[in-house]
Every structure is written in structure tokens, then in C-alpha cells.
Scaffold this active site. Structure first.
Site, short mmCIF file in Angstrom:
data_model
loop_
_atom_site.label_atom_id
_atom_site.label_comp_id
_atom_site.label_asym_id
_atom_site.label_seq_id
_atom_site.Cartn_x
_atom_site.Cartn_y
_atom_site.Cartn_z
N GLY A 91 -19.94 16.14 -13.60
CA GLY A 91 -18.95 16.42 -12.89
C GLY A 91 -17.56 15.98 -13.43
N ALA A 129 -24.18 18.18 -8.79
CA ALA A 129 -25.01 17.02 -9.07
C ALA A 129 -25.91 16.07 -8.06
CB ALA A 129 -24.10 15.95 -9.77
N GLN A 152 -15.95 7.66 -15.68
CA GLN A 152 -14.59 7.69 -15.41
C GLN A 152 -14.10 7.21 -14.30
OE1 GLN A 152 -12.87 11.52 -17.68
NE2 GLN A 152 -15.12 11.93 -17.33
N ASN A 153 -15.02 7.37 -13.18
CA ASN A 153 -14.75 7.04 -11.58
C ASN A 153 -14.40 5.37 -11.60
OD1 ASN A 153 -15.19 9.79 -11.72
ND2 ASN A 153 -17.44 9.17 -10.64
N CYS A 190 -2.40 -14.86 -15.70
CA CYS A 190 -3.80 -14.94 -16.26
C CYS A 190 -4.16 -16.33 -16.09
CB CYS A 190 -4.16 -14.32 -17.33
SG CYS A 190 -5.88 -14.50 -18.04
N CYS A 202 -6.56 -9.03 -16.61
CA CYS A 202 -5.47 -9.71 -17.59
C CYS A 202 -5.14 -8.58 -18.57
CB CYS A 202 -5.67 -11.04 -18.21
SG CYS A 202 -4.81 -11.22 -19.17
N ARG A 205 0.89 -1.19 -0.09
CA ARG A 205 0.13 0.01 -0.04
C ARG A 205 0.78 1.32 0.07
NH1 ARG A 205 -5.32 -0.58 0.42
NH2 ARG A 205 -6.26 -2.59 1.04
N HIS A 224 -12.03 3.77 -17.12
CA HIS A 224 -10.89 4.10 -16.46
C HIS A 224 -10.65 2.72 -15.53
CE1 HIS A 224 -10.79 8.34 -17.27
NE2 HIS A 224 -10.19 7.63 -18.32
N1 APR Z 1 -21.28 17.89 -8.67
C1 APR Z 1 -21.17 18.16 -10.07
N2 APR Z 1 -19.67 18.33 -10.51
C2 APR Z 1 -18.83 18.70 -9.64
C3 APR Z 1 -19.00 18.73 -7.94
C4 APR Z 1 -20.51 18.38 -7.92
N3 APR Z 1 -20.96 18.24 -6.41
N4 APR Z 1 -18.07 18.88 -7.30
C5 APR Z 1 -17.08 19.27 -8.23
N5 APR Z 1 -17.47 19.03 -9.64
C6 APR Z 1 -16.81 19.17 -10.93
C7 APR Z 1 -15.69 20.15 -10.80
O1 APR Z 1 -15.98 21.59 -11.22
C8 APR Z 1 -14.87 19.61 -12.05
O2 APR Z 1 -15.09 20.24 -13.33
O3 APR Z 1 -16.17 17.95 -11.44
C9 APR Z 1 -15.02 18.14 -12.11
C10 APR Z 1 -13.99 17.38 -11.77
O4 APR Z 1 -12.79 17.23 -12.56
P1 APR Z 1 -11.85 16.38 -12.44
O5 APR Z 1 -11.16 16.44 -11.13
O6 APR Z 1 -10.89 16.89 -13.54
O7 APR Z 1 -12.03 14.86 -12.68
P2 APR Z 1 -12.55 14.18 -13.86
O8 APR Z 1 -13.05 15.06 -14.99
O9 APR Z 1 -13.20 12.93 -13.57
O10 APR Z 1 -11.21 13.62 -14.53
C11 APR Z 1 -11.10 12.91 -15.39
O11 APR Z 1 -8.68 12.34 -15.07
O12 APR Z 1 -7.02 12.08 -13.59
C12 APR Z 1 -7.97 11.46 -14.47
O13 APR Z 1 -8.38 9.34 -14.14
C13 APR Z 1 -8.57 10.35 -13.67
O14 APR Z 1 -10.71 9.64 -14.28
C14 APR Z 1 -9.99 10.86 -14.14
C15 APR Z 1 -9.86 11.67 -15.23
#
Ligand code: APR
Length: 267
Positions: A209, A253, A121-122, A168, A147, A83, A139
Site C-alpha cells: 500500500g 491488502a 509510513q502511516n 521538553c 522533543c 484544530r 513519519h
Molecule cells: N491495498 C493496498 N494498496 C492500496 C489500497 C489497498 N486497499 N488502496 C490503495 N492502495 C495503494 C495505492 O494504489 C497507492 O499506490 O496505496 C498507495 C498509497 O499511496 P500514497 O497515497 O502515495 O501513500 P504513501 O505511499 O503511504 O505516501 C507516502 O507521503 O504524503 C506523504 O507522509 C505521507 O506517509 C505518506 C507518504
């Protein structure tokens, strides 16, 4: 930021945006939600960019991440077992996070037949915990292993890790790693193909988001728009795709998606 005016009414502009979003979703054939870290922010999972973002605070991982895995997968696994992640804050938040009303609203839209697919993307598995079915994790998923050759996936829990790196059990030629897509790693073909096919069928895409700066995910809305589809953004702050959107819900959201569901239920 409060959604409601002192008298409890939603700000007029926000009310109109929620109405218009419900109307557009109701009038569409194939609705896809493109989801980013912002949806899980209200579940306590840190976002990546922006003032409080993980990459802002701890510098973004470099694109050699995957190369290092390929060079020495055994070392990568040993560090993982120890970790030794420099993102302990994220790991801890992911351990305890639960879905918020935004996740449940997407589940409801799917059950109502108003949302056909989620491209997330989460990596946090919160859509599945909330009960969403049609989900593509572009992602990867933190609770799974994959694998690198045949893309077969397994739950992390219970997977034998006595030999590192694990081979694998299916194709016998690939090495197994975490399903989460690392910086510099190609998006798994099966996930990418599903995202492309969903975007092709899509006539209304919800951008929820996401800062819309990471590709290929940030390209899907542009494809939808260029084939005549509509875009709805749900984000407290503007993104590079805002100008392409028909409707913008400039609010969190978790606080607004349930209101869109309510409007659709009432229509
Ligand atoms: N509701 C809606 N949107 C929100 C909230 C909320 N409560 N809080 C924050 N946000 C918005 C922010 O304004 C921002 O535009 O969510 C967005 C988050 O952006 P990032 O942090 O860049 O995340 P994401 O777009 O998912 O990034 C894409 O980048 O680093 C890589 O693998 C990682 O999957 C990720 C990818």
C-alpha cells in the site's frame, strides 16, 4: 474489483501470486514490511496520491511546513489547539479508524515468526491497535508528542499543554511538537537508524500500500534488492518499484494478506 471469479475461485494469476508470496516469505530469514497509506484505506483513512488522494484534492503541504514551525512554534501550537487543520477529512477519519484484516494479518505473521519488522509510513497507530510489536514509524505517530532535540516521545493524552510551546521535561532545551514528521522536517535519527538496520538485515521486503515515491522510505526496497533480497508488492496499482518485485499481488491488502497467512499456516 472482485477478487473472486463467479465460481468463487480466486483469479488464477492472483492465486499463484499469493502462493508464491507465501513460499518466498516461508523461505526467508528476515522479512520486513514497508507499509503505506494503502493498508489503512480499507479502514476508511484516505490515501494521499491517486485520484481520490488528499494531496490530489487539497494540494500537498509545502516543504516550508517545518520551517514555519521552527520560526514560530507558539503560533503552530495555537493553530493546532484551534484544530485549524485544512485536512479535517483526514483528522476525522483518523479519529474513528480501526485496524482491518490487513493489519491483523501482519500481526499474525509476526506472531508466527514469519515477519520480523514493520516500517510504516502511516501515523495512524493502527498497527499497534492490531497488536503488532516490532514497528518503526518513520513519519511518526499522531497519538504521540516528541522533543525536537532529544527525540524523547510521550503520549499526547495527559501531556501538560498549559505553556505553549511546551518545553521538553527531559533535556530542558528542546521544544515539544507532534510526533508526526512534517514536510521539510528531517526524519528523527532513532527511527531512521532502525529502518536502515532492518533493511540491512532484510532478505525479503513486502511493499504494502505504498506509491513508493517518498524518500527515504522508497529507497529501502532498492537497498534490499541490491543486496540480493526479494521484493513482494501488494497494491491494486503499479508503482515505480513494481519492476523490481519477484511477486506482485495486484489487489487490496486487506483482502489478500489474510490469504497469504492462511497459505503459510497450511504449509
Ligand atoms: N491495498 C493496498 N494498496 C492500496 C489500497 C489497498 N486497499 N488502496 C490503495 N492502495 C495503494 C495505492 O494504489 C497507492 O499506490 O496505496 C498507495 C498509497 O499511496 P500514497 O497515497 O502515495 O501513500 P504513501 O505511499 O503511504 O505516501 C507516502 O507521503 O504524503 C506523504 O507522509 C505521507 O506517509 C505518506 C507518504
Amino acid at each position: 474489483m472482485t477478487l473472486r471469479e463467479p465460481e468463487g475461485e480466486l483469479g488464477e494469476a492472483l492465486e499463484r501470486a499469493i502462493d508464491e508470496a507465501a513460499r518466498l516469505i516461508g523461505a526467508s530469514r528476515h522479512v520486513v514490511a514497508l507499509v503505506g497509506a494503502g493498508l489503512s484505506a480499507e479502514s476508511g483513512v484516505p490515501t494521499f496520491r491517486g485520484p481520490e488522494g488528499l494531496w490530489t484534492k487539497h494540494r500537498e503541504p509545502d516543504l516550508r511546513d517545518y520551517e514555519r514551525f521552527v520560526e514560530d512554534p507558539k503560533r503552530w501550537w495555537e493553530l493546532r489547539q484551534e484544530r485549524a487543520s485544512r485536512f479535517a477529512e483526514l483528522a476525522q477519519a483518523l479519529e474513528t479508524a480501526v485496524p482491518n484484516p490487513g493489519h491483523f494479518a501482519l500481526r499474525d505473521l509476526e506472531e508466527m515468526g514469519r515477519l520480523q519488522h514493520i516500517i510504516t509510513q502511516n501515523i495512524d497507530n493502527l498497527h499497534q491497535i492490531a497488536g503488532s510489536q516490532a514497528v518503526t514509524e518513520i513519519h511518526g505517530n499522531r497519538t504521540k508528542l516528541r522533543c525536537v532535540v532529544c527525540n524523547h516521545r510521550w503520549p499526547l493524552e495527559g501531556f501538560p499543554l498549559d505553556e505553549l510551546p511546551p518545553k521538553c521535561p527531559d533535556c530542558k532545551s528542546g521544544i515539544v511538537k507532534g510526533d508526526t514528521v512534517m514536510f521539510g522536517e528531517p526524519i528523527p535519527r532513532d527511527a531512521l537508524d532502525e529502518c536502515i538496520s532492518q533493511s540491512r538485515m532484510c532478505d525479503c521486503m513486502l511493499l504494502i500500500g505504498t506509491s513508493a515515491v517518498v524518500y527515504p522510505a522508497a529507497g529501502f526496497p532498492v537497498d534490499v534488492k541490491s543486496s540480493g533480497g526479494t521484493l513482494i508488492e501488494v497494491n491494486p496499482t503499479p508503482t515505480p518499484l513494481t519492476e523490481l518485485c519477484e511477486v506482485v499481488i495486484r489487489a487490496p491488502a486487506g483482502e489478500t494478506l489474510p490469504l497469504v497467512v492462511q497459505k503459510l499456516r497450511a504449509s
